[in-house]
Design a protein around this motif. Structure first.
Motif, mmCIF file in Angstrom:
data_model
loop_
_atom_site.group_PDB
_atom_site.id
_atom_site.type_symbol
_atom_site.label_atom_id
_atom_site.label_comp_id
_atom_site.label_asym_id
_atom_site.label_seq_id
_atom_site.Cartn_x
_atom_site.Cartn_y
_atom_site.Cartn_z
ATOM 1 N N HIS A 291 0.832 -1.202 0.000
ATOM 2 C CA HIS A 291 0.000 0.000 0.000
ATOM 3 C C HIS A 291 0.870 1.257 0.000
ATOM 4 C CE1 HIS A 291 -0.080 -0.544 4.652
ATOM 5 N NE2 HIS A 291 0.862 0.289 4.335
ATOM 6 N N PRO A 292 0.282 2.439 -0.206
ATOM 7 C CA PRO A 292 1.075 3.664 -0.324
ATOM 8 C C PRO A 292 1.912 3.955 0.915
ATOM 9 C CG PRO A 292 -1.145 4.033 -1.138
ATOM 10 C CD PRO A 292 -1.155 2.687 -0.498
ATOM 11 N N MET A 293 3.096 4.503 0.682
ATOM 12 C CA MET A 293 4.026 4.816 1.775
ATOM 13 C C MET A 293 4.749 6.120 1.468
ATOM 14 S SD MET A 293 7.140 2.462 3.289
ATOM 15 C CE MET A 293 5.976 1.419 4.183
ATOM 16 N N THR A 294 4.892 6.951 2.508
ATOM 17 C CA THR A 294 5.640 8.203 2.399
ATOM 18 C C THR A 294 6.685 8.255 3.498
ATOM 19 O OG1 THR A 294 3.778 9.405 1.431
ATOM 20 C CG2 THR A 294 5.483 10.731 2.498
ATOM 21 N N ILE A 295 7.870 8.762 3.162
ATOM 22 C CA ILE A 295 8.938 8.966 4.142
ATOM 23 C C ILE A 295 9.229 10.461 4.236
ATOM 24 C CG2 ILE A 295 11.401 8.641 4.612
ATOM 25 C CD1 ILE A 295 11.177 5.861 3.404
#
Length: 336
Positions: A272-276
Motif C-alpha cells: 500500500h502507499p508509503m511516504t517517508i
C-alpha cells in the motif's frame, strides 16, 4: 587392536568435549560483557522545550491477548472531521506522552482522529525495556486496532511511526495480516536497520549496542538455545534520572522486534502507499540517502526532505509538524 581403537575414540571424545567447553566459555564471556551506556544526547533532551503539554490527553488502557494492560492516548478530532484516522508509533525510549505530542495534537487539530500507543516495554505498557517474545509487538498492534475498531469500525487508518517506531511501522506494513488494517504508512526519520546506508554510526551517539552479547545470544539461537533474551543489549543516550519517563535500555528481544526484519525484505513486501519524511539536518540518520536507498527497492515510495529539521524536530518543530499533519489529513484515505 580393539584397545587402540578404544583409546582413539576416547581421545577424540576428549578433544570434542574440550572444544565444546571452549566454545561455551567464549559464548559465556561474550554474553557477560557489560553494556555501556552512552552520555546524554542533548538534542534529544532539549526537544521537549516549548511543547504545550496542557492539551495532552489522559492515558487510557486496553487489555492485550496475554492479559497485560497497555497504554494509549486518544486524540478526538478537533474541528471538522477529515474522515481519516491515524495510529502513531513513538520512537526509541519514548511513549505516547513524550515529545511526539506536538505532532499528534496537530493531526487531531486537522480533523484526524488519532491514537498514540505506548509500545509494550515503554510508558504505561508492560515491563520497562522488555517484551515476552519477538513478534509480541505485532500481536499487540493487532489487538489495539481491534480496540480502535470498537468505536471507529470503518475509519480509514494511516500508520505513522517515528525513528525506531518508523522501522517497526515498516515491519508492520510488510506483514500480510497488517496490510488490510491500514490504508497508508508514513515513516518519519526512519531507522531502517543496522545495515542500512541511511544510518550514522551509533545513530549519531544516541545508541550503544553490546555487540559481543548480541552475537553471543545470536549464536546460542543458532544452536537451538533461546535463552537470556531478556538481557539488555542496547543502551540509549537519555538524560540521567529520567528512567520513570524514558526507557534507557532494550532487551535483546525488544531490540529485535522493534525494528525492521531487514529493510530490503520489508520494503519489497509493502503493497500500500508509503511516504517517508526526513529532516535535512538529522544528526542520527543520513537523510539524503533515503530516496536512493528506498526507491531502489520500491520506486513508488514518496520521499520528502524538510530543510533545517533534525531528528526530533521532525515531530516537534512547527514547520515539520504542519507539513506532516497536513499530509496525513489530506492523503490518509487510501490515496498515494
Amino acid at each position: 587392536m580393539a584397545i587402540r581403537l578404544l583409546r582413539g575414540v576416547l581421545n577424540g571424545l576428549k578433544w570434542a568435549l574440550c572444544a565444546v567447553g571452549g566454545v561455551a566459555l567464549i559464548l559465556a564471556a561474550m554474553i557477560a560483557t557489560p553494556l555501556q551506556r552512552p552520555p546524554e544526547m542533548r538534542s534529544v533532551s532539549d526537544s521537549s522545550k516549548g511543547i504545550d503539554w496542557s492539551t495532552l490527553p489522559p492515558l487510557e488502557r486496553f487489555q492485550a491477548r496475554d492479559g497485560t494492560w497497555l497504554g494509549f492516548r486518544h486524540y478526538a478530532p478537533n474541528g471538522p472531521a477529515s474522515g481519516r484516522g491515524a495510529i502513531f508509533i513513538h520512537g526509541s525510549s519514548g511513549s505516547s506522552g513524550t515529545v511526539n505530542h506536538a505532532l499528534t495534537h496537530a493531526m487531531s487539530a486537522r480533523g484526524v482522529e488519532t491514537w498514540a500507543l505506548d509500545i509494550r516495554g515503554h510508558g504505561g505498557s508492560g515491563t520497562r525495556g522488555d517484551i515476552g517474545y519477538v513478534g509480541q509487538l505485532e500481536d499487540d498492534l493487532v489487538d489495539f486496532v481491534a480496540e480502535v475498531r470498537k468505536t471507529a469500525p470503518d475509519l480509514p487508518l494511516t500508520l505513522v511511526g517515528h525513528s525506531a517506531g518508523a522501522g517497526f511501522s515498516l515491519r508492520v506494513a510488510a506483514t500480510p495480516i497488517m496490510q488490510d488494517m491500514f490504508v497508508r504508512t508514513v515513516l518519519l526519520a526512519p531507522y531502517l536497520g543496522y545495515d542500512a546506508p541511511t544510518n550514522r554510526p551509533n545513530s549519531g551517539g544516541w545508541a550503544s549496542a553490546d555487540i559481543p552479547r548480541f552475537l553471543g545470544l545470536a549464536a546460542l539461537r543458532k544452536l537451538g538455545i533461546d535463552c537470556c533474551a531478556q538481557l539488555p543489549v542496547l543502551a540509549l543516550a537519555v538524560r540521567p534520572n529520567m528512567e520513570k519517563i524514558l526507557v534507557s535500555t532494550y532487551s535483546d528481544r525488544l531490540m529485535r522486534n522493534y525494528a525492521t526484519r531487514g529493510y530490503r525484505l520489508d520494503l519489497a513486501a509493502v503493497t500500500h502507499p508509503m511516504t517517508i519524511f526526513g529532516g535535512a539536518e538529522d544528526e542520527m540518520m543520513i537523510s539524503d540517502k533515503y530516496a536512493e536507498t528506498v526507491q531502489a527497492i520500491k520506486p513508488s515510495v514518496d520521499v520528502k526532505l524538510l530543510d533545517g529539521i533534525n531528528h526530533m524536530g521532525i515531530v516537534t518543530t512547527p514547520k515539520a509538524v504542519d507539513a506532516i499533519a497536513e499530509d496525513v489529513a489530506t492523503r490518509g484515505a487510501g490515496q498515494s
